[in-house]
Design an enzyme around this catalytic site. Structure first.
Site, PDB file in Angstrom:
ATOM      1  N   THR B 633       0.834  -1.206   0.000  1.00 15.75           N
ATOM      2  CA  THR B 633       0.000   0.000   0.000  1.00 15.75           C
ATOM      3  C   THR B 633       0.872   1.261   0.000  1.00 15.75           C
ATOM      4  O   THR B 633       0.460   2.298  -0.514  1.00 15.75           O
ATOM      5  CB  THR B 633      -0.962   0.014   1.205  1.00 15.75           C
ATOM      6  N   GLU B 705       1.117  11.934   0.866  1.00 17.55           N
ATOM      7  CA  GLU B 705       1.265  13.166   0.110  1.00 17.55           C
ATOM      8  C   GLU B 705       2.626  13.404  -0.521  1.00 17.55           C
ATOM      9  O   GLU B 705       2.737  14.029  -1.571  1.00 17.55           O
ATOM     10  CB  GLU B 705       0.901  14.354   1.021  1.00 17.55           C
TER      11      GLU B 705
END
Lengths: 327, 740
Positions: B633, B705
């Site tokens: 992930t 991010e």
């Protein structure tokens, strides 16, 4: 979306009759119609469903032409062996358009009737002579970079024609077969789409209640090669900024015959006959191609944000001709 | 217990535990809820950019089939505004309530709401509502229009920073550049639409909302309706991503809840895609002036970064483009400042790496420009200005491996083979361009509560009112429980995304991992303590022993004599269902360290000048975010951010007509995001994986991010290397690259 009456047709004649008498639309794949109905730009009171009509065949005629049923999907047409083999420009153009799922739904007849992507047409409120005749054109002086033309524009409308398939058909040469209240007739493909002129709301040569039943492609030019090149910002799923479909036949290094049509740059699928003539008898070289590309854009009108389409379109023509004549 | 956390499940490559639910359609997203007797709402949206509503003609719409009610500013219940405080957890970015008055501040603003028995009837009636406006003749549609004729920009003091003497140091620098960069408005475009399903029962509100923050959403609803928070529950178990647009509630959710209360039926409202460009936030356009001074050895002597962004006419949103500039490089004389200016847009909001994404486009492009001016390799120039100290906070970084990111990325990419000469690396019809840029993001950690149960049936249960926005939070929570207990992942049930669960963080800022996992771990240990207390009680498996004598190892309680009993047996023996633990863990430790993540992108573009075609062909990104919790992930987050960074560099721009102020490309066909065919031929993500234990016990800093930061600059720098064109305004369009 507004409510509308839905009617399924079981024959071409029944479809034509059902269409008559009130604001109606035929629906095939629905990829343009339902899209525009959902955003309230088209408001048919009746929708006549032509799915299921016997228009799904692709048939080679005795004279070498190819007769395509209006209901043949973009996917089926793109992968039809005859198209892959004899009309590469068409197969490539189809596969450069939309996405797999859209091509599975979109039909030959529907794609001919595809409507423009101009944002001012689609927003429902801006000035747009196509949507509301006489209201003006917000695209002239507005955002006119991506889906606006440099060829065939008028002071009433500058929206580019969005179809890739039609560009290939314009290059190949074709006939549109239609059925209407007064029977069947033929329309030359190059006469089917209309320039906007003073009446951009009139987009095509169909009379009231006429239905496209077939498109018949001209026989392939003997010994020719063809290809389609589509230029755009992203690699897929975008309407052409500029595209070029070409067919070229050479004797040795001399060009015997040539066809050039362009997309993304014209208010209709744009056939460049003068450029074709300039190629015939010339050597198949970059210099010849560049000259033809310049002629193809002679008289083009740039707008504030799309002037780049002129050199870009010329690049598309040169590269597609180069690819079609590469060893 | 920290040794236990290093169990090999932490850092493993594990598929999402919620994957089967999503693939089989069992995962229920907000708009999947169709409650009994539910009505459907559809908005009427302003078709002017600025003005007032003169009249709303409902005569036709009210007669349409299925219409129940039509709300607007003269027919809407009186509600309260939320104080909009981050600290109080009731923040929104648009504080104005829907239908508060007859004013229009932006196009696509809700001006009416039709409630009908079906979605189709609601939409048909909405199209039949006729609204007459007095429109302002000159709406402010763009940042440049705002700067030309709007109010004076307002400086946002709290986000600025200054040290040394930046202006005088710049003036006296041996080498100077003074350049301005422009970034466009961008729209988040999560696949799942914003949607609300509101249901009132006995004065209590249950809201199914596609939300990145159920606690904030609950608190906002409580404030708006004047209720104690206990009477509101917000559920968001699955979210089809948000990218920041779903952090804070938007007017549609309030409208849906108010309408449901008024009509006395559950109401579903889905925001149409067109209005997801106007009324659910966006990344605002920015204009950023950067000045860099450097000495002849390539050492920075001065750096200023002054930026302005548009905000709405009703709220202030600051795009903090200088947030990385103030600490990324060693520079004694530095200033960053931010200002805002009003425009007729909805209120902007955070979009993936807010501030940093546009800010590092500017800074890392400017660093490339200065390297070129100094005739230095851009990578060497950055290395020459490396620092291990955050000069803006005057603190050391807790953990920094930027040099390793530079070196490993450069090696994998083959940077040493770069020919610095512009346009020198040809390949057939194409010219290769190689560029690089640093990435940077702040590491944040919030307060968090969590609950964990060890259950007699051999399973474990964990819950927290945070959300999994598609990033893998369900999975890493299960990994954390498994790491401590030895219980396999498929025996661990995780529940997230409900405000009735123990209070958890907003899924944003890359802080969900660092915030949630320590609370889960603490709750797991607390559950084990409860288990021990049962075990030593009368009739327990270790009756009479002391709790301290017991340890928990791989699903069993063990005493000093080697006796071991499975925890399921400990519970069964006492007829107990479970052993529960709860935890509250605090935010990041203050005062000793600056916590930040680092990295570097290396990008290859291919430019075909014969057809003006630009493609990103190769990316290597080396990322330093502390401990990796789940390799699969994590890599997925960075790969997705790279794709989004390519979109930012080459395609994305939300456009408004300069005359009418109306949106131009608010649809998925003309607002371009990268598609599969735009993905580079190869993307290599190198996760450096150095735990940062000063930050939290897992050593993880979060990864959502950082991957987008610096990406647009790396592409722009590669484009410059290929074409010689320095593009300072995004997106980079082919017409800017075509020869004049």
């Amino acid at each position: 979306m507004r409510n509308f009456e839905y009617q399924k047709a079981d024959s071409v004649n029944a479809a034509v009759s059902a269409h008559a008498g009130q604001p109606s639309s035929f629906v095939a794949g629905g990829t343009t119609l339902l899209d525009l109905v959902k955003i309230d730009i088209m408001q048919p009171e009746r929708v006549v469903d032509v799915n299921g009509l016997p228009l799904y065949d692709v048939e080679e005629l005795d004279d070498g032409r190819l007769k395509i049923g209006a209901m043949v999907s973009n996917t089926d047409l793109a992968y039809h062996p005859k198209v892959v083999d004899q009309y590469a420009v068409l197969s490539e153009a189809l596969l450069s358009g939309a996405s797999t799922s859209l091509r599975n739904k979109a039909t030959t007849g529907g794609n001919v009737m595809q409507r423009v992507r101009c944002p001012y047409f689609r927003d429902g409120v801006s000035a747009c002579n196509k949507r509301e005749p006489g209201s003006g054109c917000a695209a002239i002086g507005g955002h006119n970079r991506s889906v606006h033309a440099v060829l065939g524009t008028s002071d009433k409308c500058i929206a580019s024609h969005p179809s890739d398939m039609c560009v290939a058909m314009a290059a190949i040469g074709a006939t549109v077969l239609v059925s209407g209240p007064n029977g069947e007739r033929e329309i030359d493909f190059l006469d089917f789409h209309l320039l906007p002129g003073d009446s951009p709301e009139k987009e095509h040569a169909l009379e009231a209640d006429e239905l496209i039943t077939h498109v018949v492609l001209d026989a392939p030019i003997k010994g020719s090669r063809s290809t389609y090149l589509k230029l755009r910002d992203r690699a897929s799923y975008q309407f052409a900024l500029a595209s070029s479909g070409v067919i070229i036949a050479t004797d040795g290094n001399t060009i015997r015959d040539a066809r050039i049509a362009m997309g993304g740059v014209g208010t209709k699928p744009w056939r460049a006959r003068e450029a074709e003539q300039a190629l015939i008898g010339q050597p198949a070289t970059e210099a010849s191609f560049k000259k033809a590309a310049e002629i193809a854009f002679k008289g083009a009108t740039p707008y504030e944000h799309n002037a780049f389409k002129i050199p870009l379109g010329q690049q598309a023509v040169v590269r597609s001709l180069t690819n079609a004549t590469a060893a | 217990m920290t040794d236990k956390i290093q169990a090999k499940i932490i850092g493993a490559s594990k598929p999402r535990i919620d994957g089967p639910q999503k693939l089989s359609g069992q995962a229920m997203y907000a708009a999947d809820h169709h409650l009994p007797n539910m009505a459907y709402a559809y908005g009427v949206f302003s078709t002017v950019a600025s003005g007032t509503i003169d009249n709303i003609d409902l005569s036709k719409a009210k007669q349409m089939p299925g219409v129940i009610d039509i709300f607007h500013h003269d027919h809407f219940p009186s509600l309260y505004r939320t104080p909009s405080s981050f600290a109080q957890e009731n923040k929104v970015d648009e504080t104005r309530l829907p239908f508060e008055d007859g004013k229009v501040y932006y196009p696509g603003q809700f001006v009416a709401l039709v409630v009908a028995d079906t979605f189709a009837n609601a939409r048909a009636a909405a199209y039949a509502v006729k609204v007459a406006y007095s429109a302002d003749a000159e709406p402010i549609a763009t940042l440049s229009q705002a700067l030309e004729r709007g109010d004076k920009p307002k400086t946002a003091d709290s986000s600025g920073h200054s040290r040394g003497n930046p202006d005088s140091a710049f003036e006296s620098s041996a080498n100077q550049i003074d350049v301005t960069y422009v970034t466009p408005m961008e729209t988040h475009n999560p696949m799942e639409m914003h949607a609300s399903v509101a249901n009132w029962e006995n004065g209590d509100l249950v809201l199914y909302e596609s939300s990145q923050g159920v606690i904030f959403a609950r608190n906002v609803m409580a404030k708006v309706f004047g209720l104690p928070p206990e009477r509101v529950e917000v559920r968001s178990p699955f979210i089809g991503s948000g990218f920041g647009s779903k952090l804070w509630l938007w007017p549609h959710a309030i409208a849906a809840a108010a309408a449901a209360r008024e009509v006395g039926r559950p109401v579903q409202l889905v925001v149409p895609r067109q209005q997801m460009f106007t009324t659910t936030g966006h990344r605002p356009p920015t204009q950023q002036q950067i000045r860099i001074g450097a000495d002849d050895n390539g050492k920075l002597t001065a750096l200023t970064h002054d930026s302005v962004n548009t905000t709405s006419m009703v709220d202030t949103y600051v795009e903090t483009t200088g947030s990385c500039t103030k600490s990324l490089y060693d520079c004694e004389n530095l200033r960053v400042s931010h200002a805002t200016i009003g425009a007729n847009h909805g209120t902007p909001t955070s979009m993936r790496a807010p501030g940093a994404a546009p800010g590092l486009f500017a800074l890392e492009s400017a660093m490339d420009e200065m390297a070129e001016k100094l005739n230095m390799d851009p990578l060497e120039f950055r290395k020459a200005n490396y620092t291990e100290r955050d000069q803006s906070m005057d603190l050391p970084f807790s953990s920094i491996h930027l040099m390793e990111a530079f070196d490993k990325g450069a090696e994998k990419f083959g940077w040493s083979k770069r020919n610095a000469e512009i346009g020198s690396m040809g390949d057939g019809d194409e010219i290769l361009g190689w560029g690089m840029a640093a990435c940077n993001w702040e590491a944040l950690k919030m307060n968090c509560d969590a609950r964990v149960s060890l259950r007699a049936d051999g399973t474990a249960y964990a819950s927290c009112a945070t959300q999994d926005i598609g990033t893998g939070t369900y999975t890493i929570v299960a990994q954390a429980v498994s790491a401590i207990t030895g219980i396999p992942l498929d025996k661990i049930e995780v529940e997230l995304g409900d405000s009735s669960y123990p209070s958890g963080p907003v899924s944003g800022g890359s802080w969900a991992t660092a915030t949630t996992l320590p609370a889960i771990a603490e709750a797991t240990r607390s559950a084990i303590d409860a288990l021990k207390s049962y075990a030593i009680s009368d009739g327990g498996a270790f009756a009479g022993a002391k709790s301290d004598d017991l340890s928990f190892d791989d699903g069993k309680l063990v005493d000093g004599d080697g006796k071991s009993v499975a925890y399921t047996d400990v519970l069964s023996q006492l007829k107990l269902a479970n052993a529960d633990g709860e935890a509250h863990t605090p935010g990041a430790p203050q005062g000793e360290y600056s916590f930040r993540s680092f990295g570097a992108h290396f990008v290859e573009v291919r430019w075909d000048p014969g057809i003006s075609r630009l493609r990103v062909s190769r990316v290597v990104s080396a990322i330093d975010v502390g401990q990796i919790i789940n390799e699969k992930t994590s890599a997925n987050q960075v790969e997705g951010a790279i794709a989004m960074g390519i979109g930012m560099a080459l395609f994305e721009a939300t456009e408004y007509d300069e005359g009418s102020g109306l949106p131009v490309n608010n649809n998925y066909a003309e607002y371009l995001v990268p598609v599969h065919a735009d993905q580079p031929d190869s993307v290599d993500v190198i996760l450096l994986d150095h735990p940062d234990y000063a930050f939290n016990e897992f050593g993880a800093r979060g990864i959502g991010e950082i991957g987008i930061t610096g990406m647009a600059a790396a592409v722009a720098n590669a484009v410059h290397h290929a074409t010689g064109k320095r593009i300072r305004e995004l997106p980079i369009r082919l017409e800017e690259l075509m020869s004049a």
